[in-house]
Design a protein around this motif. Structure first.
Motif, PDB file in Angstrom:
ATOM      1  N   LEU A  17     -16.027  84.295  -3.740  1.00  0.00           N
ATOM      2  CA  LEU A  17     -14.579  84.452  -3.718  1.00  0.00           C
ATOM      3  C   LEU A  17     -13.848  83.305  -3.033  1.00  0.00           C
ATOM      4  O   LEU A  17     -12.633  83.206  -3.140  1.00  0.00           O
ATOM      5  N   THR A  18     -14.559  82.441  -2.331  1.00  0.00           N
ATOM      6  CA  THR A  18     -13.907  81.377  -1.581  1.00  0.00           C
ATOM      7  C   THR A  18     -13.075  80.448  -2.462  1.00  0.00           C
ATOM      8  O   THR A  18     -11.904  80.200  -2.150  1.00  0.00           O
ATOM      9  N   PRO A  19     -13.600  79.914  -3.565  1.00  0.00           N
ATOM     10  CA  PRO A  19     -12.750  79.055  -4.403  1.00  0.00           C
ATOM     11  C   PRO A  19     -11.574  79.804  -5.013  1.00  0.00           C
ATOM     12  O   PRO A  19     -10.480  79.245  -5.143  1.00  0.00           O
ATOM     13  N   LEU A  20     -11.773  81.058  -5.322  1.00  0.00           N
ATOM     14  CA  LEU A  20     -10.687  81.862  -5.877  1.00  0.00           C
ATOM     15  C   LEU A  20      -9.575  82.060  -4.851  1.00  0.00           C
ATOM     16  O   LEU A  20      -8.392  81.906  -5.168  1.00  0.00           O
ATOM     17  N   LEU A  21      -9.951  82.370  -3.620  1.00  0.00           N
ATOM     18  CA  LEU A  21      -8.958  82.547  -2.569  1.00  0.00           C
ATOM     19  C   LEU A  21      -8.253  81.234  -2.232  1.00  0.00           C
ATOM     20  O   LEU A  21      -7.049  81.223  -1.967  1.00  0.00           O
ATOM     21  N   ALA A  22      -8.980  80.136  -2.246  1.00  0.00           N
ATOM     22  CA  ALA A  22      -8.368  78.835  -1.987  1.00  0.00           C
ATOM     23  C   ALA A  22      -7.362  78.491  -3.085  1.00  0.00           C
ATOM     24  O   ALA A  22      -6.265  77.999  -2.804  1.00  0.00           O
ATOM     25  N   GLY A  23      -7.712  78.750  -4.309  1.00  0.00           N
ATOM     26  CA  GLY A  23      -6.793  78.494  -5.413  1.00  0.00           C
ATOM     27  C   GLY A  23      -5.571  79.391  -5.359  1.00  0.00           C
ATOM     28  O   GLY A  23      -4.445  78.948  -5.609  1.00  0.00           O
ATOM     29  N   ALA A  24      -5.773  80.655  -5.003  1.00  0.00           N
ATOM     30  CA  ALA A  24      -4.638  81.575  -4.891  1.00  0.00           C
ATOM     31  C   ALA A  24      -3.722  81.154  -3.747  1.00  0.00           C
ATOM     32  O   ALA A  24      -2.493  81.189  -3.882  1.00  0.00           O
ATOM     33  N   GLY A  25      -4.294  80.733  -2.640  1.00  0.00           N
ATOM     34  CA  GLY A  25      -3.480  80.268  -1.518  1.00  0.00           C
ATOM     35  C   GLY A  25      -2.691  79.019  -1.867  1.00  0.00           C
ATOM     36  O   GLY A  25      -1.523  78.872  -1.486  1.00  0.00           O
ATOM     37  N   THR A  26      -3.319  78.114  -2.599  1.00  0.00           N
ATOM     38  CA  THR A  26      -2.622  76.903  -3.031  1.00  0.00           C
ATOM     39  C   THR A  26      -1.471  77.246  -3.969  1.00  0.00           C
ATOM     40  O   THR A  26      -0.371  76.685  -3.857  1.00  0.00           O
ATOM     41  N   ALA A  27      -1.714  78.166  -4.881  1.00  0.00           N
ATOM     42  CA  ALA A  27      -0.663  78.564  -5.820  1.00  0.00           C
ATOM     43  C   ALA A  27       0.498  79.245  -5.099  1.00  0.00           C
ATOM     44  O   ALA A  27       1.670  78.953  -5.376  1.00  0.00           O
ATOM     45  N   VAL A  28       0.194  80.126  -4.157  1.00  0.00           N
ATOM     46  CA  VAL A  28       1.244  80.822  -3.419  1.00  0.00           C
ATOM     47  C   VAL A  28       2.044  79.833  -2.575  1.00  0.00           C
ATOM     48  O   VAL A  28       3.279  79.870  -2.551  1.00  0.00           O
ATOM     49  N   GLY A  29       1.354  78.929  -1.882  1.00  0.00           N
ATOM     50  CA  GLY A  29       2.051  77.925  -1.079  1.00  0.00           C
ATOM     51  C   GLY A  29       2.888  76.984  -1.926  1.00  0.00           C
ATOM     52  O   GLY A  29       4.030  76.660  -1.570  1.00  0.00           O
ATOM     53  N   GLY A  30       2.351  76.549  -3.032  1.00  0.00           N
ATOM     54  CA  GLY A  30       3.106  75.673  -3.933  1.00  0.00           C
ATOM     55  C   GLY A  30       4.329  76.363  -4.499  1.00  0.00           C
ATOM     56  O   GLY A  30       5.401  75.755  -4.623  1.00  0.00           O
ATOM     57  N   PHE A  31       4.190  77.637  -4.821  1.00  0.00           N
ATOM     58  CA  PHE A  31       5.330  78.390  -5.341  1.00  0.00           C
ATOM     59  C   PHE A  31       6.388  78.577  -4.265  1.00  0.00           C
ATOM     60  O   PHE A  31       7.587  78.509  -4.539  1.00  0.00           O
ATOM     61  N   GLY A  32       5.954  78.780  -3.025  1.00  0.00           N
ATOM     62  CA  GLY A  32       6.899  78.896  -1.918  1.00  0.00           C
ATOM     63  C   GLY A  32       7.657  77.600  -1.690  1.00  0.00           C
ATOM     64  O   GLY A  32       8.871  77.609  -1.458  1.00  0.00           O
TER      65      GLY A  32
END
Length: 131
Positions: A17-32
């Protein structure tokens, strides 16, 4: 004839799940960051922008501290992120240039400047130029 079954785990391991969580965090931060830069009136603007402001420099600091214990690395990177945000905010207030867009841009630039030497060092190490 023997039937073989595929072994499937009922709960995925943390490493999967680590790459998935990293990608989700990047997407959320970028959207913010995108919501803050466009001046959107969305109710998600404040929490997602705050996530970007904390996560972007923390990711750069965590990458620089790759030899530390994972818990110590997370704690130090989060504390460093808060300190960097406070320094940027204090500098912007002292120069009378405070704005949410300016803060997001400044933290993106600071985060990139923290991450850039780490990426360059890893690239040199992969090529065998650094000992």
């Amino acid at each position: 004839m023997q039937t073989t079954r595929l072994r499937t785990s009922s709960s995925p391991s943390g490493r999967d799940l680590t790459p998935l969580l990293a990608g989700a965090g990047t997407a959320v931060g970028g959207f913010g960051a995108l919501l803050a830069l466009t001046g959107s009136d969305s109710p998600l603007r404040a929490p997602l922008t705050l996530f970007f402001l904390l996560a972007a420099p923390a990711a750069g600091i965590a990458a620089a501290l790759r030899g530390c214990d994972p818990f110590a690395r997370a704690l130090a990177s989060l504390a460093g992120s808060v300190v960097l945000n406070m320094l940027v905010a204090q500098g912007m207030l002292a120069t009378h240039r405070w704005s949410a867009r300016g803060g997001v841009l400044a933290m993106a630039a600071v985060s990139a400047l923290i991450l850039l030497p780490v990426l360059l060092r890893r690239r040199r190490t992969e090529k065998g130029q650094d000992v």
